[in-house]
Design an enzyme around this catalytic site. Sequence first.
Site, PDB file in Angstrom:
ATOM      1  CD  GLU A 125      -2.564   1.707   0.293  1.00  0.00           C
ATOM      2  OE1 GLU A 125      -3.558   0.945   0.084  1.00  0.00           O
ATOM      3  OE2 GLU A 125      -2.450   2.810  -0.262  1.00  0.00           O
ATOM      4  CD  GLU A 149      -1.518   6.553   6.702  1.00  0.00           C
ATOM      5  OE1 GLU A 149      -1.229   5.322   7.511  1.00  0.00           O
ATOM      6  OE2 GLU A 149      -0.495   7.386   6.933  1.00  0.00           O
ATOM      7  CE  LYS A 194     -21.266   8.996   5.015  1.00  0.00           C
ATOM      8  NZ  LYS A 194     -20.851   8.467   3.590  1.00  0.00           N
ATOM      9  CB  ILE A 247     -19.503  12.000  -4.768  1.00  0.00           C
ATOM     10  CG1 ILE A 247     -19.012  10.690  -4.587  1.00  0.00           C
ATOM     11  CG2 ILE A 247     -18.524  12.920  -4.138  1.00  0.00           C
ATOM     12  CD1 ILE A 247     -17.520  10.140  -5.047  1.00  0.00           C
ATOM     13  CB  SER A 263     -19.048  14.806  -7.594  1.00  0.00           C
ATOM     14  OG  SER A 263     -20.176  15.648  -7.552  1.00  0.00           O
ATOM     15  NE  ARG A 281     -13.939   6.968  -6.325  1.00  0.00           N
ATOM     16  CZ  ARG A 281     -13.261   7.597  -5.869  1.00  0.00           C
ATOM     17  NH1 ARG A 281     -13.757   8.992  -5.792  1.00  0.00           N
ATOM     18  NH2 ARG A 281     -12.060   7.633  -5.439  1.00  0.00           N
ATOM     19  CG  ASP A 322     -14.272   1.769  -6.249  1.00  0.00           C
ATOM     20  OD1 ASP A 322     -15.273   0.938  -5.619  1.00  0.00           O
ATOM     21  OD2 ASP A 322     -14.296   2.842  -5.988  1.00  0.00           O
ATOM     22  CB  ALA A 370     -16.968   0.438   0.930  1.00  0.00           C
ATOM     23  CG  HIS A 394     -44.854   0.923  19.082  1.00  0.00           C
ATOM     24  ND1 HIS A 394     -45.013   1.527  18.075  1.00  0.00           N
ATOM     25  CD2 HIS A 394     -45.478   1.286  20.173  1.00  0.00           C
ATOM     26  CE1 HIS A 394     -45.882   2.867  18.291  1.00  0.00           C
ATOM     27  NE2 HIS A 394     -46.012   2.740  19.877  1.00  0.00           N
TER      28      HIS A 394
HETATM   29  P1  NAI Z   1     -22.042   9.025 -10.058  1.00  0.00           P
HETATM   30  O1  NAI Z   1     -21.985   8.430 -10.987  1.00  0.00           O
HETATM   31  O2  NAI Z   1     -22.892   8.615  -8.644  1.00  0.00           O
HETATM   32  O3  NAI Z   1     -22.605  10.551 -10.473  1.00  0.00           O
HETATM   33  C1  NAI Z   1     -21.978  11.246 -11.311  1.00  0.00           C
HETATM   34  C2  NAI Z   1     -23.183  12.319 -11.824  1.00  0.00           C
HETATM   35  O4  NAI Z   1     -22.579  13.184 -12.358  1.00  0.00           O
HETATM   36  C3  NAI Z   1     -24.308  11.646 -12.674  1.00  0.00           C
HETATM   37  O5  NAI Z   1     -25.501  11.667 -12.130  1.00  0.00           O
HETATM   38  C4  NAI Z   1     -23.724  12.071 -14.051  1.00  0.00           C
HETATM   39  O6  NAI Z   1     -25.091  12.234 -15.003  1.00  0.00           O
HETATM   40  C5  NAI Z   1     -23.418  13.575 -14.136  1.00  0.00           C
HETATM   41  N1  NAI Z   1     -22.422  13.983 -14.717  1.00  0.00           N
HETATM   42  C6  NAI Z   1     -21.573  13.620 -15.244  1.00  0.00           C
HETATM   43  N2  NAI Z   1     -20.880  14.591 -16.252  1.00  0.00           N
HETATM   44  C7  NAI Z   1     -21.622  15.590 -15.962  1.00  0.00           C
HETATM   45  C8  NAI Z   1     -21.403  16.899 -16.605  1.00  0.00           C
HETATM   46  N3  NAI Z   1     -20.432  17.087 -17.343  1.00  0.00           N
HETATM   47  N4  NAI Z   1     -22.128  17.883 -16.346  1.00  0.00           N
HETATM   48  C9  NAI Z   1     -23.126  17.419 -15.228  1.00  0.00           C
HETATM   49  N5  NAI Z   1     -23.394  16.346 -14.921  1.00  0.00           N
HETATM   50  C10 NAI Z   1     -22.522  15.447 -14.900  1.00  0.00           C
HETATM   51  O7  NAI Z   1     -20.663   9.315  -9.437  1.00  0.00           O
HETATM   52  P2  NAI Z   1     -20.160   9.880  -8.022  1.00  0.00           P
HETATM   53  O8  NAI Z   1     -21.142  10.879  -7.390  1.00  0.00           O
HETATM   54  O9  NAI Z   1     -19.083  10.757  -8.350  1.00  0.00           O
HETATM   55  O10 NAI Z   1     -19.584   8.632  -7.139  1.00  0.00           O
HETATM   56  C11 NAI Z   1     -18.501   7.831  -7.899  1.00  0.00           C
HETATM   57  C12 NAI Z   1     -19.098   6.578  -7.218  1.00  0.00           C
HETATM   58  O11 NAI Z   1     -18.774   6.510  -5.767  1.00  0.00           O
HETATM   59  C13 NAI Z   1     -20.531   5.921  -7.200  1.00  0.00           C
HETATM   60  O12 NAI Z   1     -20.325   4.550  -7.713  1.00  0.00           O
HETATM   61  C14 NAI Z   1     -20.935   5.944  -5.980  1.00  0.00           C
HETATM   62  O13 NAI Z   1     -22.012   4.907  -5.591  1.00  0.00           O
HETATM   63  C15 NAI Z   1     -19.961   5.574  -5.028  1.00  0.00           C
HETATM   64  N6  NAI Z   1     -20.005   6.371  -3.841  1.00  0.00           N
HETATM   65  C16 NAI Z   1     -20.868   5.847  -2.932  1.00  0.00           C
HETATM   66  C17 NAI Z   1     -21.287   6.481  -1.571  1.00  0.00           C
HETATM   67  C18 NAI Z   1     -22.297   5.660  -0.830  1.00  0.00           C
HETATM   68  O14 NAI Z   1     -22.643   4.601  -1.134  1.00  0.00           O
HETATM   69  N7  NAI Z   1     -22.769   6.517   0.166  1.00  0.00           N
HETATM   70  C19 NAI Z   1     -20.550   7.705  -1.264  1.00  0.00           C
HETATM   71  C20 NAI Z   1     -19.726   8.270  -2.225  1.00  0.00           C
HETATM   72  C21 NAI Z   1     -19.417   7.514  -3.615  1.00  0.00           C
END
Ligand code: NAI
Length: 461
Positions: A30, A33, A47, A181, A262, A265, A305, A313, A437
């Site tokens: 790695e 970290e 979180k 994100i 965002s 990835r 990923d 995760a 309940h």
């Molecule tokens: P995402 O794929 O969830 O969302 C990216 C969004 O950006 C999409 O809705 C897309 O339509 C939009 N987009 C793309 N290009 C664009 C542009 N030029 N202009 C405007 N909108 C645009 O990707 P995100 O949010 O970056 O997350 C990455 C990965 O990390 C996902 O697979 C997600 O599931 C995972 N993740 C999961 C979390 C959780 O489970 N709580 C927390 C953080 C990340």
Amino acid sequence: MKLAVLGAGPGGYVAAIRAAQLGAEVTVIERDEVGGVCLNRGCIPTKTLIVSCELLAAARKSESFGIDISGKIVPNLSRILERKNKVVDTLVRGIVDIFRSHGIILKKGQGILTSARSMSVTAAAGEYEKIGFDRLIIATGSRPLEIPSFPFNSKRIISSDDALRINEIPKSLLIIGAGVIGCEYADIFNGLGSEVTIIEKLPRALPAEDAEISGLFERELKKKKIKLYTNVVVEKVDIMADGIRVVLPGGKEIAAEKALVSVGRDFNTNGIGIEEAGVAKGVCGEICVNDAMETNVPGIYAAGDVTGGIMLAHVASMQGIVAARNIMGGRERIDYTAVPSAIFTSPEIASVGLKEYEAAEKGIKVRTGHFPFRALGKAHALGEIDGMVKIVSDHLSDKVLGVHIIGPRSSDLIHEAALAVRKGLTTKDISETMHAHPTFSEALREAAEDVHGEAIHIIKR
Ligand code: NAI
């Protein structure tokens, strides 16, 4: 069996521990970290920020709960980040201790494959070492996807990694991409006091979620005065002296102190020598694996990923476990029938299984049941009444096909639903199971009853 694991995120470190439990001699390589993005720059740090925002919001509405707080209630970013760092450090040390207890060797450095059975490891200080192995798991993860026309510069155009390092709360923030994100950070920065605007290229926020859930989430954004523009592809971001500017198709200008990009990835497959080992990549640069987590090269597995697919995760960890077991003689296949997902917005969103539109696409006739949290005693007692549970079930067999929740504690409530989807349970199995309940879990039971028009706490339609 000598196993090398490249990358110690939730895919790699979990695989390493499981393989060691099964008797492998494990070395983990790695460069950063242990814990990967999840622990250092993703799930856990965000979180901690969300909890600070929730506490801030709770303190501000304390009067309505009969608590008087005098003085100003304001966030202190440096102390919030200090707490975040402490939580992360504790958990990182925890993994290192678990490694030690299993005799897992941790080599800090950049690992580069030199063949299908060897790797060079270069530490930050420059020392170089060559290691050999019988089996390998590649779990190098992913990083924020950069848009070439407006690359990250860590000052004005920032990634989700940079967002955790800022030292001042921006007055205004433009978020490009209303995915997971983008929406989590929208809530965090709005909670800390930034004026937040989101631009999304698809027709709705959280476009991967059930449409009803997205609709309710968009209503929450509006309540919080977070502006959302949909159906807009951002192609250009102008960097100004004091911030950034994006011009929308109609000519409207949106200016902000920073832009957080965002939009998905990218896979960490460059510079790790997978070409030397002969490992095949897919069209997007991900490592191709079968459902036993094997790559095209015998003895080389991949998890997390870096394999594309569902980038979560807990999926990475399960893939790591499957890879470890198969390396140690198992014949397992990863099962994606019930992958829970949880989005830590306010309120939280969680889901598992089929969405209504996915069932329709597959030609499955469904029934749905809904239950609003505002009909629950517990929700009123806690003052968290927004949201609902939606169940999608098979019209004929009554089997639970999917559950979608927006509301308090969704990320915890979803696992009863995950079990139901995985085990093919029916909505009757849920509704006939006593739920304590007063709890938020009652919403799932009532939604299951609603599938048959039998929910108790819903006014007769
Ligand atoms: P995402 O794929 O969830 O969302 C990216 C969004 O950006 C999409 O809705 C897309 O339509 C939009 N987009 C793309 N290009 C664009 C542009 N030029 N202009 C405007 N909108 C645009 O990707 P995100 O949010 O970056 O997350 C990455 C990965 O990390 C996902 O697979 C997600 O599931 C995972 N993740 C999961 C979390 C959780 O489970 N709580 C927390 C953080 C990340």
